[in-house]
Enzyme design. Structure first.
Site, PDB file in Angstrom:
ATOM      1  N   HIS A 165       0.840  -1.181   0.000  1.00 44.32           N
ATOM      2  CA  HIS A 165       0.000   0.000   0.000  1.00 44.32           C
ATOM      3  C   HIS A 165       0.874   1.229   0.000  1.00 44.32           C
ATOM      4  O   HIS A 165       1.893   1.277   0.668  1.00 44.32           O
ATOM      5  CB  HIS A 165      -0.941   0.015   1.197  1.00 44.32           C
ATOM      6  N   LYS A 593     -14.121   4.981   5.981  1.00 44.65           N
ATOM      7  CA  LYS A 593     -14.344   6.152   5.135  1.00 44.65           C
ATOM      8  C   LYS A 593     -15.831   6.319   4.843  1.00 44.65           C
ATOM      9  O   LYS A 593     -16.332   7.415   4.627  1.00 44.65           O
ATOM     10  CB  LYS A 593     -13.562   5.952   3.826  1.00 44.65           C
TER      11      LYS A 593
END
Length: 960
Positions: A165, A593
């Protein structure tokens, strides 16, 4: 002017404990660095750096915004070259502060081990997962028998999945220099050091600090997936390869200390490693089938090379002649069939005499490893190889067989202590890493499979798969799976996307099956998503199909996951296919999120409980795969606490966890870190299984259910429904500029246009971390707790009780408290003042009022007067870092202003930093600015901005 060194001592007046050397380490590194800065760039720049630090320290003392303005006027007067030097200096000083911390933590651990004394440490007893202490606690306090512990341990698996990532914002060139600085610092403070050694170490320390400072911190090109994979694999080379057998030996010792006189069998799968680097295609168009093939061959070549580099040590060790008849016969057979010298070997190149039977057998293993490595190398370079496959190792069994023969023979001849030496370590490595070093997971979005299916059904003229109902899809997929006929031939019309999915599956069919782990479907919602992948694997002739793992991320998907998995288990064909084992992945970043941290954490908790229930009903052993990020906003936090706060029965001896970007460096960057990471995962997994945490009381559940709804509403009302939120977010943070950092190979958006939904979770968190406002972590908590207490005052004591008695709730609150300790609304206000249009100022003020209110409620529930009062070490470390970060924040905010507002005029003072070479002294600013000739901004601004981003990321220690 007081030196930074003196300031440091003022800032942190008291030692936290006797063995606290942090300020000393920090001051030493800074002194050395500032001297180097002065030598390289002159006294004026050193004074400027000290002045900035002083203004920041004054601001940190009283949080007076005027001090930030004073700091701003110093910083905006610097020309392009100077501001790059200042940004680089502060970023560098923060990296040094982090290194001082790591050395201090290691030092305290060592002292603690020697004293074996009390643990008034930042990781108080509950979090310290030393394997030996865990065993003793299980026996002494929880009444488990040593045999039960041994049995549970032998059958448990922790699979650590390395993902690339894009959050590792430090270049590898610098990571290596940092490692050497750490080593010098640790040795300088050793007890038995001679004056000469000390002088040489000090010189080495200065050399490494200067080398790191003189290295360009900025990646000038984005890394390719192959680069990411090589970076990830370098940790195997440097720490993990040797760390695993060393760790397993420690487990053997700990077992002996509780009375078990057996070793952990070498084929017990305690630790496994997997990787997503080069296999994760979700939203990353740069991961092509070609890349996947390259990455697998590269990993096989590296594995063979690592074994090959150790086999000669083993040949030296096993010089015995006593052996079993079976081994003797094998050695004689090999001896007579090979009659040539091998001049390309350094040791044992002559024909090995038959009275050294173990060496004869290992000699043959060495030849095969050599061929295995060379064949992978040739396949990688040319796509073909002249080495026949049968001269190499193609399966783990082939490789293990001769080694097991040697092991058994030594034990049978009374040489067990020898067998349990290097040979046992080698066997454990073979069993842990296999021939492929790590198993590669493949990850793909469910829509891409739907597109392929749609193309197939349209081609067969039976309708559009996309338009079918879930029932019809399942019916058709199952009838095809039960049949034998091929679905499509080479005449299937293919778009680029469809060809990509099918070519990936062809790579899976072509390479050895032990290269691969799971096939993960992101954004999975229904059973047909899983069945479609099963059918595609069969169609592309994948001989040993990969296990298919649905990934549930969004809040609604998490809530629907148990029902979807139950439907899947009720299909007979599927139930037979999985052989009683299923893996399900849950995503922490996107759920956070989508709904905010509180609701996401609770939804993840409940989804796991329900999934385990479903699996139990159908008699399936479920493994949960946790996709956690490094930051709290994306589910990060201390490993052992995170595991021990999972719901009862959800770990059950098997656990998969992603280890991402910057977390890889924090967990495996050094030998002692690697050792500690393996201990923590193993100990916490064992403890969770043998001593599960309590289940929450019904009234706690009811309260959380109720307030989670309030938290989600509050979060979404701001992030998704506030009409100008996206505009505010883009103005108040460096989100738009984030893409320039070249951190990862993956684009930062799923779709180029669009609002928050399309933004990846990582830049979303990264941007808020930069301004020290951390909005995604805390937004919603205040509204939820405020609502509960307003509704009924008694709820406050219920929440306090939950905090004190329920590990899950406590961990959730503690992590938010830690983020508040790192946050600073005054800094966020500076960004607003400089960058946000005036009519949006009240909105920012409202958010900052929310921040303060939420902070107060969190402290109330935790029963703390001040932030982190239970953790003096962490508090001290954050205070030491704050003044550096503040300078970088101010520099970032003003640089963004200069980039975004062409009419913003600043009065520059004359250039002050001198370059060492006088001949270039008439154009020194140009030297630094030339590193980035293609920038579309005014000279030097882009580099200054990126350096501040990297520096703040280093200071916050949880980037994305």
């Amino acid at each position: 002017m007081a030196s930074i060194d003196a300031q440091l001592r003022l800032l942190v007046p008291a030692k936290v404990s006797e063995d606290d050397k942090l300020v000393e380490y920090d001051a030493l590194l800074l002194d050395r660095f500032l001297d180097i800065l002065q030598d390289l760039h002159g006294e004026d720049i050193r004074e400027t750096v000290q002045e900035c630090y002083e203004r920041s320290a004054e601001y940190e003392g009283k949080h007076d915004p005027k001090k930030l303005d004073e700091l701003g006027s110093v910083l905006t007067s610097l020309d392009a070259g100077d501001s790059i030097v200042v940004a680089k200096s502060f970023s560098h000083m923060l990296n040094l502060a982090n290194l001082a911390e790591e050395v201090q933590i290691a030092y305290r651990r060592r002292i603690k081990k020697l004293k074996k004394g009390d643990l008034s440490d930042e990781n108080s007893a509950t979090t310290e997962s030393d394997i030996e202490e865990t065993f003793k606690r299980l026996v002494a306090e929880l009444g488990k028998s040593p045999e039960e512990i041994f049995d549970a341990l032998k059958n448990q698996t922790v699979d650590l999945v390395f993902t690339a990532h894009p959050t590792q914002s430090v270049r590898r060139s610098l990571l290596q220099k940092h490692g050497r600085i750490r080593n010098c610092l640790a040795q300088l403070y050793a007890k038995d050091i001679t004056p000469d050694d000390k002088q040489e170490l000090d010189e080495a320390l200065q050399r490494e600090i200067q080398a790191a400072f003189r290295t360009d911190e900025i990646r000038r090109t984005p890394p390719t997936p192959q680069d990411e994979m090589r970076a990830g694999m370098s940790y195997f080379h440097e720490t993990i390869w040797k760390g695993v057998p060393k760790f397993l030996r420690r487990v053997d010792t700990a077992l002996k200390n509780i009375g078990i006189n057996e070793r952990v069998p070498y084929n017990a799968p305690l630790i496994q490693f997997s990787s997503w680097m080069g296999g994760d295609r979700d939203g990353n168009p740069r991961v092509t089938p070609e890349v996947t093939r390259d990455v697998c061959l590269l990993a096989r070549m590296m594995a063979a090379n690592l074994y090959f580099s150790q086999i000669e040590d083993l040949m030296f060790e096993l010089s015995m002649w006593r052996c079993t008849d079976e081994l003797r016969a094998r050695a004689d057979e090999l001896h007579s069939s090979s009659r040539r010298d091998a001049k390309h070997y350094i040791e044992f190149w002559k024909h090995i005499p038959p009275n050294e039977p173990y060496r004869v057998i290992l000699g043959d293993v060495r030849d095969k490893l050599y061929n295995t490595r060379e064949r992978s190398r040739q396949m990688l370079s040319h796509g073909v190889s002249d080495i026949p496959e049968d001269a190499t190792y193609t399966s783990l069994e082939q490789f293990l067989e001769p080694l097991e023969l040697c092991y058994g023979s030594l034990c049978a001849c009374g040489d067990r202590p020898i067998a349990d030496g290097t040979l046992l370590d080698f066997l454990r490595q073979v069993f842990t890493f296999g021939l492929s070093l790590v198993r590669l997971d493949i990850r793909q979005e469910s829509d891409r499979h739907t597109d392929v299916m749609d193309a197939i059904t349209q081609h067969l003229e039976i309708g559009s798969y996309k338009e079918w109902s879930e029932e019809k899809r399942q019916e058709w997929l199952l009838s095809e799976l039960s049949g034998k006929r091929p679905l499509f031939g080479s005449d299937l019309p293919q778009t680029e996307e469809i060809a990509d999915v099918l070519d990936t599956l062809h790579v899976l069919a072509e390479l050895p099956s032990d290269c691969f782990g799971a096939y993960i479907i992101s954004m999975a919602t229904s059973p047909s998503d899983v069945l479609a992948v099963e059918l595609l694997q069969r169609e592309c002739r994948v001989k040993q199909p990969l296990r298919v793992v649905p990934l549930f991320e969004k809040l609604a998907d998490l809530e629907a996951a148990p029902a979807a998995v139950a439907r899947l288990f009720s299909i007979d064909w599927y139930k037979n296919r999985i052989n009683g084992k299923q893996e399900v992945m849950i995503g922490y970043s996107d759920s956070g999120k989508d709904a905010g941290r509180l609701s996401a954490a609770w939804a993840l908790y409940k989804a796991q409980e329900e999934l385990v229930q479903v699996a139990k009903e159908y008699g399936v052993k479920l493994t949960m795969f946790h996709g956690r990020g490094g930051t709290v906003g994306r589910g990060g936090g201390p490993t052992h606490l995170a595991i021990l706060s999972q719901p009862p029965e959800t770990v059950n001896g098997s656990l998969r966890v992603t280890v991402q970007g910057e977390v890889i460096e924090q967990s495996f960057g050094e030998e002692h870190l690697c050792f500690r990471t393996l201990q923590r995962f193993t100990a916490a997994t064992l403890e969770h299984g043998m001593h599960p945490p309590i289940s929450p009381k019904p009234e706690w559940r009811a309260l959380l259910d109720e307030i989670a709804v309030v938290a989600t509403e509050k979060y979404r009302s701001i992030v998704f429904k506030e009409p100008r939120f996206v505009e505010y977010f883009r103005l108040a943070t460096p989100e738009l500029e984030y893409g320039r950092m070249n951190i990862g190979s993956r684009p930062s958006k799923r779709k180029p246009s669009g609002g928050i939904e399309s933004l990846r979770a990582i830049p979303w968190i990264f941007a808020w971390t930069q301004t020290r406002f951390h909005l995604p972590v805390w937004l919603g908590f205040g509204a939820a707790f405020g609502y509960a207490i307003q509704k009924d005052v008694k709820n406050l004591s219920v929440l306090q009780k939950m905090y004190n008695e329920w590990p899950f709730f406590r961990v959730t609150i503690d992590l938010v408290e830690m983020v508040f300790a790192k946050g600073d609304p005054g800094i966020a206000a500076l960004y607003d003042k400089l960058l946000v249009s005036e009519e949006l100022w009240p909105f920012g003020e409202r958010l900052r009022a929310d921040f303060e209110e939420t902070k107060g409620l969190i402290l109330k529930i935790a029963g703390h007067k001040d932030l982190l009062e239970g953790d003096p070490y962490l508090r001290q470390r954050l205070r030491l870092r704050d003044s550096y970060i503040t300078t970088l924040n101010a520099l970032q905010a003003y640089t963004l202003k200069r980039i975004r507002d062409p009419n913003y005029n600043v009065q520059l003072r004359p250039h002050i930093s001198k370059e060492y070479m006088d001949s270039t002294s008439n154009k020194p600013a140009a030297e630094l600015v030339k590193l980035n000739p293609s920038s579309e901004y005014a000279p030097g601004l882009e580099d200054t901005l990126i350096l501040t981003m990297k520096g703040i990321a280093a200071g916050m220690q949880n980037t994305g």
